[in-house]
Scaffold this active site. Structure first.
Site, PDB file in Angstrom:
ATOM      1  CB  THR A  27      -0.916   0.041   1.239  1.00  0.00           C
ATOM      2  OG1 THR A  27      -0.108   0.211   2.414  1.00  0.00           O
ATOM      3  CG2 THR A  27      -1.747  -1.228   1.385  1.00  0.00           C
ATOM      4  CB  ALA A  56       1.723  -0.188   6.478  1.00  0.00           C
ATOM      5  CB  VAL A  82       8.089  -0.219   8.417  1.00  0.00           C
ATOM      6  CG1 VAL A  82       8.009   1.306   8.470  1.00  0.00           C
ATOM      7  CG2 VAL A  82       7.531  -0.838   9.690  1.00  0.00           C
ATOM      8  CE  LYS A  83       5.753   1.082  -0.704  1.00  0.00           C
ATOM      9  NZ  LYS A  83       4.483   1.107  -1.436  1.00  0.00           N
ATOM     10  CB  VAL A  84      11.178   4.254   5.129  1.00  0.00           C
ATOM     11  CG1 VAL A  84      10.691   3.815   6.504  1.00  0.00           C
ATOM     12  CG2 VAL A  84      12.321   3.369   4.653  1.00  0.00           C
TER      13      VAL A  84
END
Ligand code: G3P
Length: 217
Positions: A27, A56, A82-84
């Site tokens: 996402t 996310a 975790v998307k950074v």
């Protein structure tokens, strides 16, 4: 090649999951906004439905806040990645969150150098956006090939997650190059099954079956 579905639409994820094509979900803030739902609530629902990694994305841009948001997102479920973003703060956050044992997806990658930095920061996934490179007349698939070569040269374990996929051909092209994962909208994944000769052949078989009165059950 693993298939991730690039959407926050739970009905679309369920449909593809039932078909057996969902190895994970990605996402981003735009997809969450499109769903019209609360990020924590919709992400939790997706994590309960899908066994594989669910990316996310943080919305902070500075290191300290990215860490705070990343830890909160990771609390949703054990399969959160975790998307950074691929910025210096994002790479530092990647290193910290990876060091805590969390999966991290470094997103918005548009160059081989960026992918090299993400691998050195311990990213679980690097997300090169091939469609957006093609949009500006650059070669998205060439970037996937370059990253594959660099990662293989040094045995980096970061998985290449080809993103911003716009067509069924992109999927097979990524598979030929050796992307570890490709994330695509549900319509693109379903379009992979289409072929005009399949439709034509099936119509002929069904017509012959009807003429001959073939019944199986
Ligand atoms: O999730 C990131 C990426 O797949 C976005 O794709 O089509 O907005 O360039 P697109």
């Amino acid at each position: 090649m693993k298939f991730f579905v690039d959407t926050a639409d739970v009905d679309a994820i369920r449909e593809l999951n039932d078909l057996g094509f969902v190895d994970g979900v990605t996402t981003n803030p735009s997809l969450i906004a499109k769903s019209g739902r609360d990020i924590l609530e919709v992400t939790k629902e997706i994590c309960e439905m899908v066994e594989g990694p669910v990316s996310a994305e943080v919305v902070a841009t500075d290191y300290a806040q990215m860490i705070e948001e990343g830890r909160k997102l990771a609390e949703i479920a054990p399969n959160i990645a975790v998307k950074v973003p691929l910025t210096l703060d994002g790479l530092r956050a990647c290193k910290t969150l990876s060091g805590e044992g969390k999966m991290v997806n470094v997103t918005l990658c548009f160059s081989a150098n960026q992918a090299l930095l993400a691998a050195k920061a311990g990213a679980t996934f690097i997300s090169p956006f091939i469609g957006r490179l093609d949009d500006i007349n650059l070669d998205g698939l060439e970037l996937i090939a370059d990253i594959r070569q660099i990662y293989d040269n040094y045995g980096f374990e970061t998985q290449i997650l080809a993103a911003s996929i716009r067509s069924a051909n992109h999927m097979s092209d990524c598979a030929k190059i050796g992307a570890d994962v490709a994330t695509a909208p549900p319509a693109v994944i379903k379009a992979m099954a289409n072929h005009v000769l399949t439709d034509k052949g099936l119509a002929a078989f069904l017509a012959d079956a009807e003429k001959a009165g073939i019944k199986i059950v």
